[in-house]
Design an enzyme around this catalytic site. Structure first.
Site, PDB file in Angstrom:
ATOM      1  N   CYS A  37      29.384  34.181  39.981  1.00 59.29           N
ATOM      2  CA  CYS A  37      29.665  34.827  41.278  1.00 59.29           C
ATOM      3  C   CYS A  37      29.590  36.333  41.035  1.00 59.29           C
ATOM      4  CB  CYS A  37      31.003  34.366  41.854  1.00 59.29           C
ATOM      5  SG  CYS A  37      32.456  34.666  40.831  1.00 59.29           S
ATOM      6  N   GLY A  38      30.246  37.121  41.857  1.00 62.23           N
ATOM      7  CA  GLY A  38      30.169  38.562  41.667  1.00 62.23           C
ATOM      8  C   GLY A  38      30.788  39.004  40.363  1.00 62.23           C
ATOM      9  N   THR A  39      31.953  38.434  40.062  1.00 57.13           N
ATOM     10  CA  THR A  39      32.699  38.829  38.862  1.00 57.13           C
ATOM     11  C   THR A  39      32.944  37.685  37.884  1.00 57.13           C
ATOM     12  OG1 THR A  39      34.760  38.284  39.997  1.00 57.13           O
ATOM     13  CG2 THR A  39      33.990  40.578  40.161  1.00 57.13           C
ATOM     14  N   GLY A  40      32.776  36.460  38.335  1.00 54.35           N
ATOM     15  CA  GLY A  40      33.153  35.282  37.533  1.00 54.35           C
ATOM     16  C   GLY A  40      34.605  34.892  37.703  1.00 54.35           C
ATOM     17  N   VAL A  41      35.373  35.753  38.368  1.00 55.65           N
ATOM     18  CA  VAL A  41      36.821  35.522  38.470  1.00 55.65           C
ATOM     19  C   VAL A  41      37.139  34.372  39.425  1.00 55.65           C
ATOM     20  CG1 VAL A  41      39.004  36.529  39.225  1.00 55.65           C
ATOM     21  CG2 VAL A  41      37.438  37.871  37.830  1.00 55.65           C
ATOM     22  N   GLY A  42      36.592  34.427  40.621  1.00 57.82           N
ATOM     23  CA  GLY A  42      36.901  33.386  41.602  1.00 57.82           C
ATOM     24  C   GLY A  42      36.451  32.017  41.119  1.00 57.82           C
ATOM     25  N   ARG A  46      44.138  23.013  14.791  1.00 61.40           N
ATOM     26  CA  ARG A  46      45.276  23.663  15.466  1.00 61.40           C
ATOM     27  C   ARG A  46      44.917  24.075  16.886  1.00 61.40           C
ATOM     28  NH1 ARG A  46      42.900  27.528  12.314  1.00 61.40           N
ATOM     29  NH2 ARG A  46      42.718  29.646  13.152  1.00 61.40           N
ATOM     30  N   HIS A  47      43.643  24.312  17.127  1.00 63.38           N
ATOM     31  CA  HIS A  47      43.238  24.711  18.483  1.00 63.38           C
ATOM     32  C   HIS A  47      43.327  23.534  19.444  1.00 63.38           C
ATOM     33  CE1 HIS A  47      42.160  28.463  16.686  1.00 63.38           C
ATOM     34  NE2 HIS A  47      41.308  27.859  15.875  1.00 63.38           N
ATOM     35  N   ARG A  79      46.901  23.132  20.416  1.00 63.29           N
ATOM     36  CA  ARG A  79      47.322  24.103  21.436  1.00 63.29           C
ATOM     37  C   ARG A  79      46.817  23.700  22.821  1.00 63.29           C
ATOM     38  NH1 ARG A  79      45.933  28.792  17.094  1.00 63.29           N
ATOM     39  NH2 ARG A  79      47.925  28.672  16.005  1.00 63.29           N
ATOM     40  N   HIS A 130      37.775  28.248  20.035  1.00 64.26           N
ATOM     41  CA  HIS A 130      39.229  28.086  20.054  1.00 64.26           C
ATOM     42  C   HIS A 130      39.755  27.363  21.290  1.00 64.26           C
ATOM     43  CE1 HIS A 130      40.380  31.403  16.916  1.00 64.26           C
ATOM     44  NE2 HIS A 130      39.380  30.641  16.503  1.00 64.26           N
ATOM     45  N   ASN A 131      39.084  27.544  22.430  1.00 66.41           N
ATOM     46  CA  ASN A 131      39.626  26.989  23.685  1.00 66.41           C
ATOM     47  C   ASN A 131      38.838  25.786  24.204  1.00 66.41           C
ATOM     48  OD1 ASN A 131      39.666  30.388  24.154  1.00 66.41           O
ATOM     49  ND2 ASN A 131      41.614  29.305  24.012  1.00 66.41           N
ATOM     50  N   ARG A 166      27.607  40.900  39.203  1.00 67.00           N
ATOM     51  CA  ARG A 166      27.801  42.304  39.590  1.00 67.00           C
ATOM     52  C   ARG A 166      28.385  43.130  38.454  1.00 67.00           C
ATOM     53  NH1 ARG A 166      30.346  40.906  45.557  1.00 67.00           N
ATOM     54  NH2 ARG A 166      28.346  40.579  46.598  1.00 67.00           N
ATOM     55  N   ASP A 220      27.409  31.580  43.875  1.00 67.75           N
ATOM     56  CA  ASP A 220      27.444  31.967  45.287  1.00 67.75           C
ATOM     57  C   ASP A 220      26.331  32.993  45.510  1.00 67.75           C
ATOM     58  OD1 ASP A 220      28.442  34.358  44.289  1.00 67.75           O
ATOM     59  OD2 ASP A 220      30.356  34.271  45.361  1.00 67.75           O
TER      60      ASP A 220
HETATM   61  C1  RB5 Z   1      31.615  37.645  46.932  1.00 65.84           C
HETATM   62  O1  RB5 Z   1      31.536  38.822  47.656  1.00 65.84           O
HETATM   63  C2  RB5 Z   1      32.605  37.784  45.769  1.00 65.84           C
HETATM   64  O2  RB5 Z   1      33.897  37.910  46.268  1.00 65.84           O
HETATM   65  C3  RB5 Z   1      32.493  36.609  44.845  1.00 65.84           C
HETATM   66  O3  RB5 Z   1      31.183  36.492  44.401  1.00 65.84           O
HETATM   67  C4  RB5 Z   1      33.319  36.641  43.584  1.00 65.84           C
HETATM   68  O4  RB5 Z   1      33.186  37.835  42.886  1.00 65.84           O
HETATM   69  C5  RB5 Z   1      34.698  36.180  43.672  1.00 65.84           C
HETATM   70  O5  RB5 Z   1      35.398  36.069  42.659  1.00 65.84           O
END
Ligand code: RB5
Length: 148
Positions: A64-69, A131-132, A135, A97-98, A108, A6
């Site tokens: 993305c900013g954190t990779g989380v979304g 084993r992986h 799982r 393993h995964n 970020r 993004d």
């Molecule tokens: C965008 O501002 C931010 O929310 C997106 O890049 C990301 O970090 C979401 O997980």
């Protein structure tokens, strides 16, 4: 290799594309372009996840900013195992393993040098199987009809 980002991951994506092209990988760029000022990470993650599902790319990279979304969205797709890796060790474990097939990263939260090092660790590690795999089998089958 399918790549996507993004607006918060554009610089790392450009860096990664240069790096993996130099390594000889064919790159499928799912956007966004460097001049895009605002983008929705789910739209990009869905495109990359679908390429992995279809077997058109073996690996994906989503920034993305954190990779989380990006990881949250990609992991809704059957057969996709996306791992948000903030260190080389996590990347090695995610592959070994995964059997992760998508690396997600935060521009970020992780600088360019470490990001490239994490990418190299991810790409140079093979799945250990055994084993992986057993799982993975325990959760790959439980998506039911809600899984995209
Ligand atoms: C965008 O501002 C931010 O929310 C997106 O890049 C990301 O970090 C979401 O997980």
């Amino acid at each position: 290799m399918a790549v996507g980002c993004d607006h918060a991951g554009r610089d790392h994506k450009e860096l990664f594309m240069q790096h993996i092209e130099a390594m000889g990988y064919k790159v499928l760029d799912m956007g966004v372009a460097p001049d895009v000022e605002r983008a929705n990470y789910p739209e990009v993650a869905i495109k990359v996840a679908r390429l992995i599902q279809a077997g058109e790319a073996k690996f994906g990279i989503l920034i993305c900013g954190t990779g989380v979304g990006m990881a949250m969205v990609a992991n809704r797709f059957r057969g996709v195992r996306a791992a948000n890796c903030p260190t080389e060790l996590v990347a090695v474990m995610a592959r070994g393993h995964n059997d992760a097939n998508i690396l997600t990263l935060g521009q970020r939260t992780i600088g360019p040098r470490l990001a490239l090092s994490i990418l190299d660790a991810f790409l140079s590690t093979n799945f250990e199987g055994g084993r992986h795999q057993e799982r993975i089998n325990l959760f790959e089958g439980i998506y039911g009809t809600e899984k995209l």
